[in-house]
Design a protein around this motif. Sequence first.
Motif, PDB file in Angstrom:
ATOM      1  N   LEU A 194       0.805  -1.074  -0.067  1.00 43.96           N
ATOM      2  CA  LEU A 194      -0.040   0.011  -0.038  1.00 43.96           C
ATOM      3  C   LEU A 194       0.804   1.279  -0.122  1.00 43.96           C
ATOM      4  CD1 LEU A 194      -2.807   1.534   0.170  1.00 43.96           C
ATOM      5  CD2 LEU A 194      -2.727   0.982   2.630  1.00 43.96           C
ATOM      6  N   GLY A 195       1.903   1.352   1.049  1.00 45.10           N
ATOM      7  CA  GLY A 195       2.789   2.385   0.901  1.00 45.10           C
ATOM      8  C   GLY A 195       3.545   2.556  -0.520  1.00 45.10           C
ATOM      9  N   LEU A 196       3.928   1.567  -1.123  1.00 38.24           N
ATOM     10  CA  LEU A 196       4.674   1.695  -2.482  1.00 38.24           C
ATOM     11  C   LEU A 196       3.783   1.938  -3.244  1.00 38.24           C
ATOM     12  CD1 LEU A 196       7.110   0.708  -4.073  1.00 38.24           C
ATOM     13  CD2 LEU A 196       5.926  -1.457  -4.324  1.00 38.24           C
ATOM     14  N   ASP A 197       2.266   1.736  -3.419  1.00 40.69           N
ATOM     15  CA  ASP A 197       1.312   2.119  -4.305  1.00 40.69           C
ATOM     16  C   ASP A 197       1.257   3.797  -3.894  1.00 40.69           C
ATOM     17  OD1 ASP A 197       1.020  -0.165  -5.503  1.00 40.69           O
ATOM     18  OD2 ASP A 197      -0.721  -0.526  -4.360  1.00 40.69           O
ATOM     19  N   ARG A 198       1.216   4.232  -2.881  1.00 33.16           N
ATOM     20  CA  ARG A 198       1.155   5.567  -2.513  1.00 33.16           C
ATOM     21  C   ARG A 198       2.212   6.378  -3.123  1.00 33.16           C
ATOM     22  NH1 ARG A 198      -0.955   5.149   3.664  1.00 33.16           N
ATOM     23  NH2 ARG A 198      -3.092   4.472   3.249  1.00 33.16           N
ATOM     24  N   ARG A 199       3.334   5.859  -2.998  1.00 37.25           N
ATOM     25  CA  ARG A 199       4.507   6.824  -3.314  1.00 37.25           C
ATOM     26  C   ARG A 199       4.651   6.877  -4.833  1.00 37.25           C
ATOM     27  NH1 ARG A 199       6.269   4.135   1.055  1.00 37.25           N
ATOM     28  NH2 ARG A 199       7.047   2.354  -0.177  1.00 37.25           N
ATOM     29  N   LYS A 200       4.224   5.625  -5.489  1.00 34.00           N
ATOM     30  CA  LYS A 200       4.371   5.656  -6.896  1.00 34.00           C
ATOM     31  C   LYS A 200       3.401   6.760  -7.407  1.00 34.00           C
ATOM     32  CE  LYS A 200       6.227   1.250  -8.197  1.00 34.00           C
ATOM     33  NZ  LYS A 200       6.001   0.104  -8.838  1.00 34.00           N
ATOM     34  N   SER A 201       2.050   6.580  -6.805  1.00 35.23           N
ATOM     35  CA  SER A 201       0.875   7.552  -7.236  1.00 35.23           C
ATOM     36  C   SER A 201       1.272   9.067  -7.100  1.00 35.23           C
ATOM     37  CB  SER A 201      -0.269   6.944  -6.839  1.00 35.23           C
ATOM     38  OG  SER A 201      -0.362   7.119  -5.544  1.00 35.23           O
ATOM     39  N   ALA A 202       2.169   9.221  -5.989  1.00 29.55           N
ATOM     40  CA  ALA A 202       2.572  10.558  -5.737  1.00 29.55           C
ATOM     41  C   ALA A 202       3.585  11.075  -6.450  1.00 29.55           C
ATOM     42  CB  ALA A 202       2.892  10.853  -4.187  1.00 29.55           C
ATOM     43  N   GLY A 203       4.080  10.391  -7.572  1.00 21.86           N
ATOM     44  CA  GLY A 203       5.292  10.900  -8.502  1.00 21.86           C
ATOM     45  C   GLY A 203       6.617  10.351  -7.759  1.00 21.86           C
ATOM     46  N   ARG A 204       6.516   9.614  -6.574  1.00 22.60           N
ATOM     47  CA  ARG A 204       7.960   9.263  -5.967  1.00 22.60           C
ATOM     48  C   ARG A 204       8.669   8.167  -6.555  1.00 22.60           C
ATOM     49  NH1 ARG A 204       6.766  13.586  -3.501  1.00 22.60           N
ATOM     50  NH2 ARG A 204       6.279  13.742  -1.436  1.00 22.60           N
ATOM     51  N   GLU A 205      10.025   8.217  -6.713  1.00 22.98           N
ATOM     52  CA  GLU A 205      10.777   7.221  -7.365  1.00 22.98           C
ATOM     53  C   GLU A 205      10.976   6.222  -6.159  1.00 22.98           C
ATOM     54  OE1 GLU A 205      15.036   6.634  -9.806  1.00 22.98           O
ATOM     55  OE2 GLU A 205      14.448   8.572  -8.818  1.00 22.98           O
ATOM     56  N   VAL A 206      10.784   5.157  -6.456  1.00 23.27           N
ATOM     57  CA  VAL A 206      11.119   3.633  -5.611  1.00 23.27           C
ATOM     58  C   VAL A 206      12.138   2.885  -6.086  1.00 23.27           C
ATOM     59  CG1 VAL A 206       9.898   1.789  -4.377  1.00 23.27           C
ATOM     60  CG2 VAL A 206       8.667   3.851  -5.046  1.00 23.27           C
ATOM     61  N   ILE A 207      13.223   2.721  -5.370  1.00 22.06           N
ATOM     62  CA  ILE A 207      14.146   1.774  -5.800  1.00 22.06           C
ATOM     63  C   ILE A 207      14.503   0.802  -4.675  1.00 22.06           C
ATOM     64  CG2 ILE A 207      16.553   2.026  -6.434  1.00 22.06           C
ATOM     65  CD1 ILE A 207      16.483   5.037  -7.096  1.00 22.06           C
ATOM     66  N   ALA A 208      14.357  -0.461  -5.259  1.00 23.11           N
ATOM     67  CA  ALA A 208      14.561  -1.529  -4.420  1.00 23.11           C
ATOM     68  C   ALA A 208      16.172  -1.778  -4.033  1.00 23.11           C
ATOM     69  CB  ALA A 208      14.033  -2.866  -4.891  1.00 23.11           C
ATOM     70  N   VAL A 209      16.529  -1.896  -2.743  1.00 25.28           N
ATOM     71  CA  VAL A 209      17.843  -2.023  -2.426  1.00 25.28           C
ATOM     72  C   VAL A 209      17.909  -3.462  -1.472  1.00 25.28           C
ATOM     73  CG1 VAL A 209      18.642   0.348  -2.686  1.00 25.28           C
ATOM     74  CG2 VAL A 209      18.004  -0.527  -0.615  1.00 25.28           C
ATOM     75  N   ASP A 210      19.470  -4.148  -1.490  1.00 24.60           N
ATOM     76  CA  ASP A 210      19.526  -5.078  -0.722  1.00 24.60           C
ATOM     77  C   ASP A 210      19.790  -4.632   0.832  1.00 24.60           C
ATOM     78  OD1 ASP A 210      20.415  -7.332   0.389  1.00 24.60           O
ATOM     79  OD2 ASP A 210      21.945  -7.642  -0.828  1.00 24.60           O
ATOM     80  N   PRO A 211      19.049  -4.725   1.695  1.00 25.40           N
ATOM     81  CA  PRO A 211      19.090  -4.406   3.110  1.00 25.40           C
ATOM     82  C   PRO A 211      20.125  -4.986   3.856  1.00 25.40           C
ATOM     83  CG  PRO A 211      17.264  -5.722   3.106  1.00 25.40           C
ATOM     84  CD  PRO A 211      17.786  -5.664   1.563  1.00 25.40           C
ATOM     85  N   ARG A 212      20.845  -6.192   3.336  1.00 24.73           N
ATOM     86  CA  ARG A 212      21.769  -7.094   4.218  1.00 24.73           C
ATOM     87  C   ARG A 212      22.890  -6.024   4.614  1.00 24.73           C
ATOM     88  NH1 ARG A 212      22.556 -11.908   0.425  1.00 24.73           N
ATOM     89  NH2 ARG A 212      22.425 -10.375  -0.816  1.00 24.73           N
ATOM     90  N   ASN A 213      23.368  -6.001   5.982  1.00 25.35           N
ATOM     91  CA  ASN A 213      24.403  -5.395   6.498  1.00 25.35           C
ATOM     92  C   ASN A 213      24.416  -3.874   6.610  1.00 25.35           C
ATOM     93  OD1 ASN A 213      25.908  -7.567   7.489  1.00 25.35           O
ATOM     94  ND2 ASN A 213      26.758  -8.068   5.228  1.00 25.35           N
ATOM     95  N   THR A 214      23.401  -3.093   6.245  1.00 26.53           N
ATOM     96  CA  THR A 214      23.303  -1.827   6.176  1.00 26.53           C
ATOM     97  C   THR A 214      23.364  -1.193   7.520  1.00 26.53           C
ATOM     98  OG1 THR A 214      20.477  -2.097   6.286  1.00 26.53           O
ATOM     99  CG2 THR A 214      21.640  -1.700   4.133  1.00 26.53           C
ATOM    100  N   SER A 215      22.784  -1.829   8.640  1.00 28.52           N
ATOM    101  CA  SER A 215      23.115  -1.279  10.060  1.00 28.52           C
ATOM    102  C   SER A 215      24.367  -1.676  10.669  1.00 28.52           C
ATOM    103  CB  SER A 215      21.933  -1.593  10.824  1.00 28.52           C
ATOM    104  OG  SER A 215      21.811  -3.158  10.978  1.00 28.52           O
ATOM    105  N   ARG A 216      25.343  -2.526   9.899  1.00 31.62           N
ATOM    106  CA  ARG A 216      26.331  -2.748  10.273  1.00 31.62           C
ATOM    107  C   ARG A 216      27.741  -2.163   9.610  1.00 31.62           C
ATOM    108  NH1 ARG A 216      25.795  -9.466  10.627  1.00 31.62           N
ATOM    109  NH2 ARG A 216      24.389  -9.499  12.384  1.00 31.62           N
ATOM    110  N   ARG A 217      27.423  -1.669   8.453  1.00 24.87           N
ATOM    111  CA  ARG A 217      28.210  -0.928   7.778  1.00 24.87           C
ATOM    112  C   ARG A 217      28.626   0.423   7.923  1.00 24.87           C
ATOM    113  NH1 ARG A 217      26.011  -1.153   2.880  1.00 24.87           N
ATOM    114  NH2 ARG A 217      26.488  -3.108   2.624  1.00 24.87           N
ATOM    115  N   CYS A 218      29.903   0.901   8.300  1.00 23.57           N
ATOM    116  CA  CYS A 218      30.057   2.151   8.767  1.00 23.57           C
ATOM    117  C   CYS A 218      29.885   3.178   7.523  1.00 23.57           C
ATOM    118  CB  CYS A 218      31.804   2.261   9.203  1.00 23.57           C
ATOM    119  SG  CYS A 218      32.174   3.810   9.594  1.00 23.57           S
ATOM    120  N   PRO A 219      29.199   4.288   7.918  1.00 18.35           N
ATOM    121  CA  PRO A 219      29.127   5.248   6.874  1.00 18.35           C
ATOM    122  C   PRO A 219      30.147   5.894   6.501  1.00 18.35           C
ATOM    123  CG  PRO A 219      27.810   5.933   8.818  1.00 18.35           C
ATOM    124  CD  PRO A 219      28.377   4.529   8.924  1.00 18.35           C
ATOM    125  N   GLU A 220      31.107   5.959   7.378  1.00 12.10           N
ATOM    126  CA  GLU A 220      32.233   6.884   7.477  1.00 12.10           C
ATOM    127  C   GLU A 220      33.521   6.197   6.686  1.00 12.10           C
ATOM    128  OE1 GLU A 220      32.560  10.209   8.397  1.00 12.10           O
ATOM    129  OE2 GLU A 220      30.601  10.238   8.777  1.00 12.10           O
TER     130      GLU A 220
END
Length: 96
Positions: free
Chosen positions: A23-49
């Motif tokens: 439902l959220g995906l449909d709302r964003r698409k209908s609002a003209g938002r770009e939706v890009i799927a990404v692999d979430p693995r290790n995103t909270s373990r990878r240092c952004p610095e």
Amino acid sequence: MLQLLDPAAQQFLRPHDIEEQALGLDRRKSAGREVIAVDPRNTSRRCPECGHTAKENRPTQDTFHCTACDHQAHAGTVGALNVLRAGLARRNARPA
């Protein structure tokens, strides 16, 4: 459970709730938002610095502390930043 606030849809997204996520995906698409799927693995373990990825970077559920460069932040913030960067990288890698 990690929850990210999506300001475009003004709702919390829970990855385990497929119907609400769709439902959220449909709302964003209908609002003209770009939706890009990404692999979430290790995103909270990878240092952004420095980019170092290790399970030891997450000493607790809420905290992030990089064992390589000593960067510290809230784990949710680190995960969200890494997801954003992954999405931007995928968008910029697409052929025009």
